[in-house]
Write an enzyme that holds these catalytic residues in place. Structure first.
Site, PDB file in Angstrom:
ATOM      1  N   LEU A   1     -34.746  39.095 -49.698  1.00 26.46           N
ATOM      2  CA  LEU A   1     -34.077  39.098 -51.010  1.00 26.46           C
ATOM      3  C   LEU A   1     -34.998  38.439 -52.029  1.00 26.46           C
ATOM      4  O   LEU A   1     -35.459  37.326 -51.802  1.00 26.46           O
ATOM      5  CB  LEU A   1     -32.799  38.255 -50.958  1.00 26.46           C
ATOM      6  N   HIS A   2     -35.279  39.136 -53.104  1.00 28.60           N
ATOM      7  CA  HIS A   2     -36.092  38.483 -54.149  1.00 28.60           C
ATOM      8  C   HIS A   2     -35.851  39.026 -55.547  1.00 28.60           C
ATOM      9  O   HIS A   2     -36.415  38.513 -56.508  1.00 28.60           O
ATOM     10  CB  HIS A   2     -37.579  38.604 -53.809  1.00 28.60           C
TER      11      HIS A   2
END
Ligand code: UD1
Length: 379
Positions: A223-224
């Site tokens: 996740l980014h």
């Protein structure tokens, strides 16, 4: 012919590596043809000089150097060292530094990949100096202009001379935007070239042993995206989902620096289920081994949607849009970011054995880079 390829951020390195290899192979073949023909007729095939420019958008050892080692990329010919900053600062710094490189080198073509800030910065700089631009991974659209990458994609495609497309939606999108057919080349996907090429190496990776993981019995998470990690409420919702999944399986979560920063800022580091293994960003070969062996991937990345489709691994994309619709249409990907309860249910279904069947998209066969080089040589 002199070509400068640009890399800047993590998802660029595995896309330029196969192009570099294809050019090298072409140059070796060309050299031997030259030898054969040296006493006879003139050989008209152009020689290619390939330079790599690293903008330094990603600079941490684990976000950059490890990829050069894993992918056997040569040390870049230029390193611009621009680092982080606001979008304007980062883009502007790349442009100022890259312009100096272009003025010195006078290349015939600048090749950019993907959709990161370095991609738009370098293509714009080249175009203003009347240098031709090739965009690899052209035509992808999420139709969400709040995504910085979408702005980059649309603008780069508008000024590119060669648009190398990975999936059929790209051809349609470019047609709808009025791009001339003659500029558009459906070549497949260089990122998949890398998967094909490095898979044997990934099979030898020790990463599963290292984290005590059993193949097909763990969940991989990345996740980014700013829309997922920069706001506390959304990040908390996602963490509830991860904690829920972790009650059933071990979860491996290599953390992007951006995500780490916000987890610390929101004081969420210690809220994670003990079954979640947080790691530093992981290099290309080990990450490929994790992708190949995961039972399920939860991600907001672009490229992982494609790698999982190629490998037939179940993937839930935690976003509301995807610019890579083929992975949902025929691949193993499901787009479930707008309703996290639905995502939770889909994850549980998969872990209970209800899997989505997938197919490999057209031309994802490991030969995209060769097609790109052939098209560039045709002029
Ligand atoms: C960039 C790309 C995104 C891509 C992602 C992959 C843009 C607009 N975004 O996002 O499309 O999916 O790379 O990783 O180009 N940082 C470090 N070390 C690094 C790099 C970054 O600590 O080596 C931190 C810095 O605090 C920085 C933040 O991460 O401010 C974000 O980096 P940035 O390059 O701006 O964007 P990404 O989120 O990495």
């Amino acid at each position: 012919m002199k070509i400068i390829s640009v890399v800047g951020a993590r998802p660029n390195f595995m896309k330029v590596a196969p192009i570099h290899r294809a050019i090298k192979k072409y140059s070796i073949q060309n050299l031997s043809t030259h030898r054969v023909l040296r006493t006879g007729r003139q050989d008209s095939s152009p020689e290619i000089q390939h330079l790599i420019c690293h903008t330094g958008q990603h600079y941490d050892e684990k976000m950059s150097k490890v990829f050069f080692d894993d992918l056997e990329l040569p040390k870049p010919d230029y390193y611009l060292g621009v680092g982080s900053g606001s979008h304007a600062e980062q883009t502007a710094r790349v442009m100022i530094e890259f312009e100096k490189v272009l003025i010195k080198e006078q290349p015939d073509l600048v090749l950019v990949v993907g959709d990161v800030n370095s991609t738009i910065a370098c293509s714009l700089t080249a175009k203003k100096l009347h240098i031709r631009v090739a965009h690899v991974e052209a035509g992808l659209r999420s139709f969400d202009m709040d995504m910085p990458e979408e702005v980059n994609r649309v603008l780069v495609d508008r000024i590119s001379d060669y648009l190398f497309v990975t999936e059929k939606s790209g051809i349609e999108n470019l047609k709808n935007e009025g791009v001339a057919d003659s500029k558009v080349h459906f070549v497949g996907h260089v990122m998949i070239d890398s998967v094909v090429h490095y898979l044997p190496k990934a099979e030898k990776s020790n990463i599963l042993n290292h984290y005590n993981l059993i193949s097909n019995n763990f969940v991989l998470v990345t996740l980014h995206r700013p829309s997922n990690v920069d706001g506390e409420q959304q990040l908390r919702k996602l963490f509830n989902l991860l904690n829920h999944v972790a009650e059933k399986r071990k979860v491996v979560f290599p953390i992007h620096p951006r995500t780490k920063k916000y987890l610390e800022e929101f004081g969420m580091m210690n809220l994670l289920n003990n079954n979640i293994i947080l790691t530093e960003p992981i290099g290309y070969i080990d990450f490929l081994a994790l992708t190949k062996n995961a039972e399920l991937i939860l991600t907001d990345s672009g490229g992982i949607q494609e790698e999982s489709t190629y490998l037939g691994v179940q993937c839930i994309t935690l976003r509301t849009t995807t610019e890579r619709p083929i992975t949902v249409e025929i691949g193993t990907n499901q787009l479930l970011g707008s309703d996290l309860d639905k995502a939770k249910k889909a994850a549980m279904d998969i872990l209970d054995g209800k899997k989505k069947n997938g197919q490999i998209p057209d031309k994802w066969d490991g030969r995209a880079a060769v097609r790109i080089v052939e098209n560039i040589l045709k002029g």
